[in-house]
Design an enzyme around this catalytic site. Structure first.
Site, PDB file in Angstrom:
ATOM      1  N   SER A 126      50.288 -94.808  26.792  1.00  0.00           N
ATOM      2  CA  SER A 126      49.746 -93.277  26.916  1.00  0.00           C
ATOM      3  C   SER A 126      50.819 -92.570  25.732  1.00  0.00           C
ATOM      4  CB  SER A 126      50.063 -92.466  28.194  1.00  0.00           C
ATOM      5  OG  SER A 126      49.209 -91.437  28.214  1.00  0.00           O
ATOM      6  N   SER A 129      46.816 -86.651  29.856  1.00  0.00           N
ATOM      7  CA  SER A 129      46.523 -87.781  28.966  1.00  0.00           C
ATOM      8  C   SER A 129      45.235 -88.388  29.196  1.00  0.00           C
ATOM      9  CB  SER A 129      47.780 -88.921  29.114  1.00  0.00           C
ATOM     10  OG  SER A 129      48.813 -88.470  28.580  1.00  0.00           O
ATOM     11  N   LYS A 187      43.225 -89.065  26.028  1.00  0.00           N
ATOM     12  CA  LYS A 187      43.224 -90.144  25.315  1.00  0.00           C
ATOM     13  C   LYS A 187      41.944 -91.156  25.556  1.00  0.00           C
ATOM     14  CE  LYS A 187      48.410 -90.158  24.937  1.00  0.00           C
ATOM     15  NZ  LYS A 187      48.755 -89.021  25.917  1.00  0.00           N
TER      16      LYS A 187
END
Length: 425
Positions: free
Chosen positions: A113, A57, A60
């Site tokens: 997230s 993640s 992101k």
């Protein structure tokens, strides 16, 4: 025998010196890690920085900065019918046809997230995930992350979705220069108000415990809280393939650092981050290596209305230098022997390379202190040009012949005028 003893004594001292130097660097459990100066990008520590890794993640970070730059945060976005059912992992339970603002989606992407929020952002900006990932890869290369490949907006595992510790540091450095991005990642909670599909508000919580956790971890023999003094972001990540990942940034006394830890387990991701940031703050200090408007040199000017141009430092330069080595930084001035007019004031005409232990740690531009106009005289334009016709031998032959013919003709006319004057006497 004496030489033998001396040899082993020297060997012992060298070994222990090397051991002492290496002991100063942090012992990092992660498979790959890096620590950089957030202002300049100077690398302070690295471990397998260019190895291909799965980012989870931390992807992101790139998704969100693109959304902030290209999207309208106040725009209302309707969730498509596919995303809520095709996304796995962390999410905020988006529903088909649910309406949220781009701002809510960005906050959900960075704080909670949320994979569903990140995917909706990509589709909104580019029309499809495939098109958005093309934008991601293009942006990454523009930033300086040239060894990465992204195939989705969320970081869900795919063998072709990868990056490096160095690339993630470059992406984080770029993103943290944006005020809004920096504000968002410094938060550990955010509330999304009720929508057309949800009657209750949704409270988001960050998994970046560096921002808030009072849980204890052992860092170099000391029990400390996970919350780190001076932390200002950035983003965690986890998948079974990537394991625990963390990009972090902290600031103390005007000194800002960015660390990246990839592929470790459990709280080691926070322990490694503590070690990296401590190493940076404990062993490096900010030194002023160049002064704005500092005189560097005068350079000869070709075809200018002034014979020389003065080169000065374009801006103040502060860089992190190992403590105690501030006076060991050397300058390598790179300037042309001459430069051609016109030259505008502030134009970059060279650079200074700042070197420590024969490595370039930073650079700063040398700029013109004045405006130099091109000398608009005939002799400069015609004679000094490299391909000027006046440098052709045959032209001068023609000029000589024509000049001789004119001279002969002039003498003939003068003789004829004299003869006529005798006839009329």
């Amino acid at each position: 025998m004496r030489k033998f003893i001396v040899f082993f004594l020297v060997l012992f001292l060298v070994f222990n010196f090397e051991k002492h130097v290496l002991a100063n660097e942090p012992d990092i459990s992660a498979e790959a890690a890096i620590l950089i100066d957030a202002n300049t990008g100077t690398i302070l520590y690295e471990k397998n920085t260019h190895s291909k890794m799965f980012p989870a993640s931390t992807t992101k970070i790139l998704t969100a900065i693109i959304a902030i730059e290209k999207g309208n945060l106040e725009q209302k976005i309707t969730v498509d019918k596919e995303t809520p059912y095709e996304i796995k992992g962390s999410h905020i339970s988006l529903e088909p046809d649910e309406v949220l603002t781009m701002k809510d989606l960005v906050y959900a992407t960075l704080i909670e997230s949320a994979n569903d929020a990140a995917t909706v952002i990509g589709k909104q900006i580019s029309g499809s995930t495939e098109k958005f990932t093309k934008l991601m890869n293009s942006k990454a290369k523009e930033i300086g992350a040239k060894n990465s490949n992204f195939v989705n907006a969320s970081g869900l595992h795919d063998d072709n979705h990868y990056t490096t510790a160095h690339d993630l540091a470059m992406i984080a450095k770029y993103a943290m220069e944006n005020d809004l991005f920096r504000d968002i990642v410094s938060l550990y909670t955010y509330k999304i108000e009720p929508t057309n599909k949800k009657s209750d508000s949704r409270t988001l919580w960050s998994s970046n415990k560096l921002l808030y956790s009072t849980d204890k971890i052992n860092v170099d023999g000391k029990n400390v809280t996970i919350k780190y003094d001076g932390i200002i972001g950035v983003k965690t990540g986890y998948t079974p393939e990537a394991q625990s990942c963390l990009v972090a940034s902290a600031e103390r006394n005007g000194q800002r650092l960015i660390s990246v830890v990839l592929k470790t387990t459990g709280n080691n991701v926070f322990i490694d981050t503590h070690k990296l940031l401590n190493y940076g703050f404990d062993n490096f200090s900010s030194a002023r290596l160049a002064f704005k408007n500092e005189f560097i040199d005068n350079i000869d000017v070709e075809n200018g209305d002034k014979p020389i141009v003065t080169g000065i430092v374009g801006n103040d330069l502060y860089s992190l230098v190992p403590k105690g080595k501030e006076n060991e930084v050397k300058r390598n001035i790179v300037l042309p022997e001459k430069i051609s007019a016109p030259i505008s004031k502030g134009q970059v005409i060279g650079k200074i390379e700042l070197k420590l232990d024969d490595k370039i740690i930073d650079t700063v531009n040398i700029v013109s202190a004045m405006e130099i106009n091109q000398k608009a005289t005939f002799d400069v334009i015609a004679m000094n040009s490299k391909d000027s016709i006046f440098k052709k031998w045959w032209l001068w032959l023609i000029i000589l012949v024509v000049g001789w013919r004119i001279s002969v003709e002039f003498r003939r006319r003068r003789i004829r005028r004299r003869r006529k004057s005798y006839l009329y006497r």
